[in-house]
Design a protein around this motif. Structure first.
Motif, PDB file in Angstrom:
ATOM      1  N   LEU A   1      31.431  30.570  27.835  1.00 48.73           N
ATOM      2  CA  LEU A   1      32.743  30.823  28.411  1.00 48.73           C
ATOM      3  C   LEU A   1      32.554  31.174  29.873  1.00 48.73           C
ATOM      4  O   LEU A   1      31.666  31.969  30.213  1.00 48.73           O
ATOM      5  N   THR A   2      33.374  30.592  30.740  1.00 48.90           N
ATOM      6  CA  THR A   2      33.212  30.790  32.179  1.00 48.90           C
ATOM      7  C   THR A   2      34.356  31.634  32.744  1.00 48.90           C
ATOM      8  O   THR A   2      35.534  31.306  32.547  1.00 48.90           O
ATOM      9  N   VAL A   3      33.990  32.690  33.440  1.00 48.11           N
ATOM     10  CA  VAL A   3      34.946  33.555  34.135  1.00 48.11           C
ATOM     11  C   VAL A   3      34.843  33.251  35.621  1.00 48.11           C
ATOM     12  O   VAL A   3      33.770  33.381  36.226  1.00 48.11           O
ATOM     13  N   GLY A   4      35.933  32.828  36.227  1.00 53.01           N
ATOM     14  CA  GLY A   4      35.955  32.530  37.652  1.00 53.01           C
ATOM     15  C   GLY A   4      36.454  33.725  38.448  1.00 53.01           C
ATOM     16  O   GLY A   4      37.353  34.441  38.001  1.00 53.01           O
ATOM     17  N   VAL A   5      35.886  33.924  39.619  1.00 53.61           N
ATOM     18  CA  VAL A   5      36.249  35.057  40.475  1.00 53.61           C
ATOM     19  C   VAL A   5      36.532  34.535  41.877  1.00 53.61           C
ATOM     20  O   VAL A   5      35.671  33.889  42.484  1.00 53.61           O
ATOM     21  N   VAL A   6      37.728  34.811  42.392  1.00 56.70           N
ATOM     22  CA  VAL A   6      38.071  34.441  43.765  1.00 56.70           C
ATOM     23  C   VAL A   6      37.861  35.667  44.647  1.00 56.70           C
ATOM     24  O   VAL A   6      38.503  36.698  44.460  1.00 56.70           O
ATOM     25  N   ILE A   7      36.952  35.536  45.615  1.00 54.69           N
ATOM     26  CA  ILE A   7      36.551  36.658  46.477  1.00 54.69           C
ATOM     27  C   ILE A   7      36.686  36.245  47.931  1.00 54.69           C
ATOM     28  O   ILE A   7      36.282  35.144  48.312  1.00 54.69           O
ATOM     29  N   ALA A   8      37.222  37.131  48.752  1.00 57.14           N
ATOM     30  CA  ALA A   8      37.223  36.902  50.200  1.00 57.14           C
ATOM     31  C   ALA A   8      35.837  37.267  50.735  1.00 57.14           C
ATOM     32  O   ALA A   8      35.522  38.440  50.896  1.00 57.14           O
ATOM     33  N   ARG A   9      35.026  36.253  50.999  1.00 57.15           N
ATOM     34  CA  ARG A   9      33.681  36.498  51.542  1.00 57.15           C
ATOM     35  C   ARG A   9      33.632  36.263  53.047  1.00 57.15           C
ATOM     36  O   ARG A   9      32.763  36.799  53.734  1.00 57.15           O
ATOM     37  N   THR A  10      34.528  35.435  53.551  1.00 52.94           N
ATOM     38  CA  THR A  10      34.593  35.153  54.986  1.00 52.94           C
ATOM     39  C   THR A  10      36.030  35.320  55.459  1.00 52.94           C
ATOM     40  O   THR A  10      36.959  35.390  54.664  1.00 52.94           O
ATOM     41  N   GLY A  11      36.215  35.365  56.784  1.00 53.52           N
ATOM     42  CA  GLY A  11      37.549  35.520  57.331  1.00 53.52           C
ATOM     43  C   GLY A  11      37.946  36.973  57.489  1.00 53.52           C
ATOM     44  O   GLY A  11      37.148  37.899  57.280  1.00 53.52           O
ATOM     45  N   ARG A  12      39.211  37.193  57.821  1.00 54.98           N
ATOM     46  CA  ARG A  12      39.675  38.528  58.208  1.00 54.98           C
ATOM     47  C   ARG A  12      39.670  39.521  57.045  1.00 54.98           C
ATOM     48  O   ARG A  12      39.682  40.736  57.259  1.00 54.98           O
ATOM     49  N   LEU A  13      39.655  39.045  55.805  1.00 57.82           N
ATOM     50  CA  LEU A  13      39.673  39.938  54.646  1.00 57.82           C
ATOM     51  C   LEU A  13      38.294  40.123  54.019  1.00 57.82           C
ATOM     52  O   LEU A  13      38.179  40.660  52.925  1.00 57.82           O
ATOM     53  N   ALA A  14      37.256  39.697  54.735  1.00 54.21           N
ATOM     54  CA  ALA A  14      35.917  39.720  54.140  1.00 54.21           C
ATOM     55  C   ALA A  14      35.515  41.112  53.669  1.00 54.21           C
ATOM     56  O   ALA A  14      34.862  41.266  52.626  1.00 54.21           O
ATOM     57  N   ARG A  15      35.917  42.131  54.414  1.00 49.54           N
ATOM     58  CA  ARG A  15      35.568  43.498  53.998  1.00 49.54           C
ATOM     59  C   ARG A  15      36.230  43.858  52.671  1.00 49.54           C
ATOM     60  O   ARG A  15      35.692  44.616  51.875  1.00 49.54           O
ATOM     61  N   LEU A  16      37.434  43.288  52.424  1.00 50.97           N
ATOM     62  CA  LEU A  16      38.115  43.556  51.164  1.00 50.97           C
ATOM     63  C   LEU A  16      37.391  42.915  49.986  1.00 50.97           C
ATOM     64  O   LEU A  16      37.608  43.298  48.836  1.00 50.97           O
TER      65      LEU A  16
ATOM     66  N   ALA B   1      43.255  41.861  45.911  1.00 48.47           N
ATOM     67  CA  ALA B   1      43.703  42.116  47.280  1.00 48.47           C
ATOM     68  C   ALA B   1      44.107  40.873  48.062  1.00 48.47           C
ATOM     69  O   ALA B   1      43.766  39.742  47.722  1.00 48.47           O
ATOM     70  N   GLY B   2      44.867  41.140  49.153  1.00 47.88           N
ATOM     71  CA  GLY B   2      45.290  40.107  50.079  1.00 47.88           C
ATOM     72  C   GLY B   2      46.757  39.764  49.926  1.00 47.88           C
ATOM     73  O   GLY B   2      47.167  39.204  48.906  1.00 47.88           O
ATOM     74  N   THR B   3      47.583  40.100  50.938  1.00 44.27           N
ATOM     75  CA  THR B   3      49.024  39.891  50.856  1.00 44.27           C
ATOM     76  C   THR B   3      49.393  38.437  50.612  1.00 44.27           C
ATOM     77  O   THR B   3      50.324  38.135  49.868  1.00 44.27           O
ATOM     78  N   GLU B   4      48.666  37.510  51.240  1.00 43.87           N
ATOM     79  CA  GLU B   4      48.916  36.094  51.028  1.00 43.87           C
ATOM     80  C   GLU B   4      47.963  35.488  50.006  1.00 43.87           C
ATOM     81  O   GLU B   4      48.327  34.559  49.279  1.00 43.87           O
ATOM     82  N   VAL B   5      46.753  36.018  49.946  1.00 43.82           N
ATOM     83  CA  VAL B   5      45.714  35.412  49.114  1.00 43.82           C
ATOM     84  C   VAL B   5      45.950  35.665  47.636  1.00 43.82           C
ATOM     85  O   VAL B   5      45.872  34.744  46.804  1.00 43.82           O
ATOM     86  N   LEU B   6      46.246  36.913  47.259  1.00 41.51           N
ATOM     87  CA  LEU B   6      46.395  37.216  45.836  1.00 41.51           C
ATOM     88  C   LEU B   6      47.529  36.422  45.188  1.00 41.51           C
ATOM     89  O   LEU B   6      47.324  35.815  44.124  1.00 41.51           O
ATOM     90  N   PRO B   7      48.736  36.369  45.784  1.00 39.39           N
ATOM     91  CA  PRO B   7      49.780  35.543  45.168  1.00 39.39           C
ATOM     92  C   PRO B   7      49.403  34.066  45.077  1.00 39.39           C
ATOM     93  O   PRO B   7      49.785  33.382  44.117  1.00 39.39           O
ATOM     94  N   ALA B   8      48.659  33.574  46.075  1.00 42.65           N
ATOM     95  CA  ALA B   8      48.243  32.168  46.037  1.00 42.65           C
ATOM     96  C   ALA B   8      47.311  31.902  44.866  1.00 42.65           C
ATOM     97  O   ALA B   8      47.409  30.864  44.200  1.00 42.65           O
ATOM     98  N   VAL B   9      46.390  32.828  44.596  1.00 39.82           N
ATOM     99  CA  VAL B   9      45.502  32.678  43.443  1.00 39.82           C
ATOM    100  C   VAL B   9      46.314  32.672  42.155  1.00 39.82           C
ATOM    101  O   VAL B   9      46.141  31.804  41.284  1.00 39.82           O
ATOM    102  N   ALA B  10      47.211  33.653  42.017  1.00 39.46           N
ATOM    103  CA  ALA B  10      48.010  33.756  40.797  1.00 39.46           C
ATOM    104  C   ALA B  10      48.888  32.515  40.604  1.00 39.46           C
ATOM    105  O   ALA B  10      48.989  31.983  39.494  1.00 39.46           O
ATOM    106  N   ASP B  11      49.524  32.057  41.680  1.00 42.98           N
ATOM    107  CA  ASP B  11      50.379  30.871  41.565  1.00 42.98           C
ATOM    108  C   ASP B  11      49.575  29.633  41.170  1.00 42.98           C
ATOM    109  O   ASP B  11      50.024  28.812  40.357  1.00 42.98           O
ATOM    110  N   ALA B  12      48.380  29.494  41.755  1.00 42.16           N
ATOM    111  CA  ALA B  12      47.535  28.346  41.418  1.00 42.16           C
ATOM    112  C   ALA B  12      47.114  28.381  39.953  1.00 42.16           C
ATOM    113  O   ALA B  12      47.043  27.341  39.286  1.00 42.16           O
ATOM    114  N   CYS B  13      46.851  29.582  39.438  1.00 39.03           N
ATOM    115  CA  CYS B  13      46.491  29.705  38.024  1.00 39.03           C
ATOM    116  C   CYS B  13      47.686  29.413  37.129  1.00 39.03           C
ATOM    117  O   CYS B  13      47.538  28.780  36.069  1.00 39.03           O
TER     118      CYS B  13
END
Length: 402
Positions: A13-28, A89-101
């Motif tokens: 079973l594969t669990v996918g994780v979306v992480i901000a590794r680069t860009g302005r949210l990298a610290r998050l 986290a991420g005001t734009e990123v988190l909703p985009a992940v959820a919507d894509a799922c």
């Protein structure tokens, strides 16, 4: 859930994780990256009833953008076969992940985003909830209640509170007449002074200072970035208009970083407390305590512990629980159904998707804290009030801003 054959012939079973590794949210992305590495060897095998499964944890970089987040989901689902996706986290990123799922019909679990913005902001309603996407967090009303406790501490109820809110999503949701911060704060008897929202990054706050002066404001609440908060404080000092207290809900989860000759923007600013090493909770995966998790992070990275660590860890706890209790962990609909009925004690506290506040959402308790000069670190998050989280000890008094 995509199920494949592992090297030993077992089911995977594969669990996918979306992480901000680069860009302005990298610290998050740091807490999620650390927790994924820490838990990977502990989650390699999962038992569901009498069946055993191998588990893969696979990540993709969101690049700190909405489109990068959508692409990350496409790669995790299409190329890696992920059957559940986690993000933080991420005001734009988190909703985009959820919507894509939601579009891909793949379960998603997320956190650190006020639930009203997650739920109503993405188009759900009480009679039309999401099918695939699940979330745990506090609400805008919880933020208002937490901050109102602090406002009361510096002068009682019924005071004028200045609003340092932008003209973007943070400000718009804070001032929402029905769902946001505003009605909860007013219900506590406070009068909110809200000048026109400013455009980020702010050039100055002259209009705010004028309005605050006219309304005799000496307490300010904010959802500003660290940069704009620093600018406000600097201009307030120059004008002799520094408020007695600032409460701020944005970017304050991360420790202040002192710079030569200048006090950090967060210094003595009050904020939300949702997880600390002193929280009395343990992981459902391995019994890890909050204190041990914070210690492990500091030993491994050499950096100060971060509040999102606890919620990042809980993401994997929830995923593991759903896969272990789903009627068929290889079926996305079965995993989504397991998430909907999840009630779980985690390192971030009790999470219950069966009791709301709305479908698809579990509540996280809040306390109030303040970034004060510390003993082990330049600034440490002191708990100054914990009405909503009674098991968390108060360890400092609320200090004046100046």
């Amino acid at each position: 859930m995509v199920e494949t054959s592992g090297t030993s012939g077992g089911r995977v079973l594969t669990v996918g994780v979306v992480i901000a590794r680069t860009g302005r949210l990298a610290r998050l992305g740091d807490p999620l990256t650390f927790v994924m590495q820490l838990l990977e060897p502990k989650l390699r095998r999962l038992v569901n009833g009498e069946r055993g499964y191998e588990v893969r944890l696979v990540s993709r970089d969101s690049r700190s953008t909405a489109e990068g987040a959508r692409q990350a989901v496409r790669e995790l689902v299409g190329a890696e076969g992920a059957g559940i996706v986690l993000t933080l986290a991420g005001t734009e990123v988190l909703p985009a992940v959820a919507d894509a799922c939601e579009e891909a019909s793949v379960p998603c679990v997320s956190s650190t985003f006020p639930w009203q913005v997650y739920y109503y902001g993405r188009g759900a309603s009480a009679d039309r909830p999401f099918r695939w996407t699940y979330h745990f967090c506090w609400g805008l009303d919880d933020i208002a209640e937490t901050f109102a406790d602090l406002w009361d501490m510096v002068g009682g109820s019924g005071r004028a509170v200045g609003c340092l809110w932008n003209d973007g999503p943070q400000g718009d949701w804070s001032r929402h007449a029905g769902l946001g911060f505003l009605p909860a704060a007013r219900a506590r008897g406070h009068r909110l002074v809200d000048p026109a929202g400013y455009r980020e990054p702010a050039a100055g706050f002259g209009g705010h200072f004028a309005a605050f002066r006219d309304q005799e404001v000496d307490v300010v609440t904010s959802a500003a970035t660290g940069r704009d908060l620093a600018l406000f404080r600097r201009q307030a000092m120059e004008l002799g208009a520094l408020p007695r207290l600032i409460t701020c809900s944005r970017w304050l989860a991360y420790p202040p970083v002192p710079s030569a000759g200048e006090e950090p923007a967060q210094a003595n600013v009050a904020t939300l407390v949702y997880w600390t090493p002193n929280h009395p909770y343990r992981s459902s995966v391995d019994g890890m305590s909050a204190a041990r998790l914070a210690e492990a992070y500091e030993q491994k990275t050499g950096r100060q512990w971060l509040q999102p660590l606890g919620l990042a860890y809980a993401l994997f706890e929830v995923a593991a629980h759903a896969l272990a209790t789903a009627a068929e962990p290889a079926d996305p609909a079965s995993v989504a159904a397991a998430l909907a009925r999840t009630r779980l004690e985690t390192i971030a506290g009790p999470l219950d998707w069966t009791s709301g506040p709305v479908p698809n959402v579990a509540a996280v308790r809040l306390a109030a804290g303040q970034w004060q000069p510390g003993r082990r670190h330049a600034y440490e998050l002191a708990v100054v009030h914990s009405r909503q989280e009674e098991q968390l000890p108060v360890d400092a008094e609320l200090l004046p801003l100046g």
